[in-house]
Design a protein around this motif. Structure first.
Motif, PDB file in Angstrom:
ATOM      1  N   PHE A  28       1.107  -1.119   0.045  1.00 32.43           N
ATOM      2  CA  PHE A  28      -0.187   0.106  -0.272  1.00 32.43           C
ATOM      3  C   PHE A  28       1.035   0.774  -0.066  1.00 32.43           C
ATOM      4  CE2 PHE A  28      -1.689   3.158   2.658  1.00 32.43           C
ATOM      5  CZ  PHE A  28      -3.332   4.026   1.846  1.00 32.43           C
ATOM      6  N   MET A  29       1.959   1.110   0.891  1.00 30.77           N
ATOM      7  CA  MET A  29       2.539   2.725   0.725  1.00 30.77           C
ATOM      8  C   MET A  29       3.605   2.811  -0.692  1.00 30.77           C
ATOM      9  SD  MET A  29       2.111   3.721   3.443  1.00 30.77           S
ATOM     10  CE  MET A  29       3.391   4.793   3.448  1.00 30.77           C
ATOM     11  N   SER A  30       3.899   1.783  -0.825  1.00 35.63           N
ATOM     12  CA  SER A  30       4.243   1.710  -2.347  1.00 35.63           C
ATOM     13  C   SER A  30       3.608   2.524  -3.447  1.00 35.63           C
ATOM     14  CB  SER A  30       5.040   0.311  -2.843  1.00 35.63           C
ATOM     15  OG  SER A  30       5.742   0.118  -4.099  1.00 35.63           O
ATOM     16  N   ASN A  31       2.396   1.913  -3.285  1.00 38.86           N
ATOM     17  CA  ASN A  31       1.194   2.846  -3.818  1.00 38.86           C
ATOM     18  C   ASN A  31       0.879   4.160  -4.304  1.00 38.86           C
ATOM     19  OD1 ASN A  31       0.881  -0.302  -5.592  1.00 38.86           O
ATOM     20  ND2 ASN A  31      -0.153  -0.524  -4.441  1.00 38.86           N
ATOM     21  N   VAL A  32       1.117   4.669  -2.324  1.00 40.71           N
ATOM     22  CA  VAL A  32       1.397   5.719  -2.615  1.00 40.71           C
ATOM     23  C   VAL A  32       1.784   6.389  -2.937  1.00 40.71           C
ATOM     24  CG1 VAL A  32       0.985   7.086  -0.090  1.00 40.71           C
ATOM     25  CG2 VAL A  32      -0.656   4.980  -0.150  1.00 40.71           C
ATOM     26  N   GLY A  33       3.531   6.229  -3.092  1.00 45.28           N
ATOM     27  CA  GLY A  33       4.724   7.129  -3.069  1.00 45.28           C
ATOM     28  C   GLY A  33       4.533   5.974  -4.260  1.00 45.28           C
ATOM     29  N   ASP A  34       3.973   5.986  -5.863  1.00 47.91           N
ATOM     30  CA  ASP A  34       3.873   5.668  -6.764  1.00 47.91           C
ATOM     31  C   ASP A  34       3.875   6.929  -7.238  1.00 47.91           C
ATOM     32  OD1 ASP A  34       3.642   5.577  -9.841  1.00 47.91           O
ATOM     33  OD2 ASP A  34       2.353   3.696  -9.788  1.00 47.91           O
ATOM     34  N   PRO A  35       5.032   7.496  -7.937  1.00 52.37           N
ATOM     35  CA  PRO A  35       5.393   9.014  -8.900  1.00 52.37           C
ATOM     36  C   PRO A  35       3.828   9.293  -9.730  1.00 52.37           C
ATOM     37  CG  PRO A  35       7.076   7.523  -9.137  1.00 52.37           C
ATOM     38  CD  PRO A  35       6.485   6.857  -8.083  1.00 52.37           C
ATOM     39  N   PHE A  39      -0.032  12.846 -10.318  1.00 55.11           N
ATOM     40  CA  PHE A  39      -0.547  13.946 -11.083  1.00 55.11           C
ATOM     41  C   PHE A  39      -1.880  13.561 -11.401  1.00 55.11           C
ATOM     42  CE2 PHE A  39       3.255  12.148 -14.313  1.00 55.11           C
ATOM     43  CZ  PHE A  39       4.106  13.538 -14.228  1.00 55.11           C
ATOM     44  N   PHE A  40      -2.892  12.126 -10.520  1.00 58.15           N
ATOM     45  CA  PHE A  40      -4.071  11.707 -10.392  1.00 58.15           C
ATOM     46  C   PHE A  40      -4.665  11.968  -9.188  1.00 58.15           C
ATOM     47  CE2 PHE A  40      -2.326   9.019 -13.827  1.00 58.15           C
ATOM     48  CZ  PHE A  40      -3.060   8.969 -15.058  1.00 58.15           C
ATOM     49  N   ILE A  41      -3.604  12.140  -8.249  1.00 55.20           N
ATOM     50  CA  ILE A  41      -4.310  12.092  -6.547  1.00 55.20           C
ATOM     51  C   ILE A  41      -3.274  13.666  -6.179  1.00 55.20           C
ATOM     52  CG2 ILE A  41      -4.560  11.307  -4.460  1.00 55.20           C
ATOM     53  CD1 ILE A  41      -3.650   8.930  -6.058  1.00 55.20           C
ATOM     54  N   TYR A  42      -2.151  13.951  -6.155  1.00 51.25           N
ATOM     55  CA  TYR A  42      -1.175  14.883  -5.020  1.00 51.25           C
ATOM     56  C   TYR A  42      -1.592  16.406  -6.320  1.00 51.25           C
ATOM     57  CZ  TYR A  42      -0.082  10.769  -2.861  1.00 51.25           C
ATOM     58  OH  TYR A  42       0.442   9.441  -2.174  1.00 51.25           O
TER      59      TYR A  42
END
Length: 279
Positions: A28-35, A39-42
């Protein structure tokens, strides 16, 4: 470099062996940190509440990833799951066994570089010409560097066949993890941001009185997040590489256009119309 790679492999072995119970959380943390989540969330969240921060976030992501690409090419960084198979430092075929996952089968080299624009003035008000010139420079430098080394008989896409060779599941190999796919994606986002910020729709929504209200920003943020999640259903054909790059550029450019121009303008017009009806 072998010293760094070997110690990196030891750390991965330790995590895979002793922290297997935390796989779900770590994944989950790896997906949260996906670059790509930038563009799509942050970015949609940050831009709707603070346009300066959101704009700088895109510049940081694009320039940082571009530097990352150039340094990958210079340093020839390996990824652990194929390095253990290619290196000669393990005697008698005693290379460690690393468990693979879909996210480990990226075709680009390893290494990581970050860059920031926290104290760079004027980025949020840069003209369309500045965005176009920056895009052109980043593209020409990367392609020129690639062609120069090809003339010197150095293949900068050396990591692609190695990734295909050692990936445990061929279905995990995707064209969007190649070095040029990341370059095209980032250039598309930067172009779209420049076009959107300098568009009439963005300027009109900024001039509206609703732009500074919490309800306007919340509605824009929620609408942006909802619409951008639909982008994941837009599958770009991968059978033709050049077509994939063109469509990837267009898809990436549409992200900031949607977040910065289309959605704020649409929400502004809707709130303007509802305000007239209530009078």
């Amino acid at each position: 470099m072998d010293f760094l790679h070997r110690n990196g492999v030891l750390i991965i072995q330790h995590l895979q062996k002793d922290y297997r119970a935390y796989y779900t959380f770590l994944n989950f943390m790896s997906n949260v940190g996906d670059p790509r989540n930038i563009f799509f969330i942050y970015f949609p969240l940050c831009f709707q509440f603070n346009q300066t921060v959101g704009t700088k976030m895109i510049w940081v992501a694009v320039i940082g990833d571009w530097l990352n690409l150039i340094f990958k090419w210079i340093l020839f960084g390996h990824r652990p799951y194929w390095w253990v198979q290619e290196t000669q430092i393990y005697p008698n075929h005693s290379s460690p066994c690393l468990e693979q996952f879909p996210t480990t089968c990226e075709t680009g080299p390893g290494m990581l570089v970050a860059e920031a624009f926290e104290h760079t003035p004027g980025i949020q008000t840069a003209s369309l010409g500045t965005y176009l010139k920056t895009n052109l420079f980043l593209f020409l430098f990367a392609v020129g560097f690639y062609l120069l080394l090809r003339v010197l008989n150095i293949d900068l896409l050396w990591s692609v066949p190695i990734a295909k060779k050692w990936c445990a599941n061929p279905d995990w190999i995707h064209i969007d993890t190649t070095p040029f796919a990341g370059l095209v994606r980032n250039l598309g986002v930067l172009f779209g941001l420049g076009f959107a910020i300098n568009s009439e729709m963005f300027l009109l929504s900024c001039r509206g009185g609703n732009n500074y209200t919490l309800s306007f920003r919340l509605l824009c943020a929620l609408t942006s997040l909802t619409i951008l999640q639909l982008y994941h259903f837009l599958q770009i054909p991968t059978h033709e590489e050049h077509l994939f790059y063109v469509l990837s550029f267009c898809k990436s450019a549409s992200i900031p256009l949607t977040v910065v121009a289309f959605i704020p303008y649409s929400v502004h017009m809707l709130m303007k119309q509802s305000g007239k009806k209530s009078q």
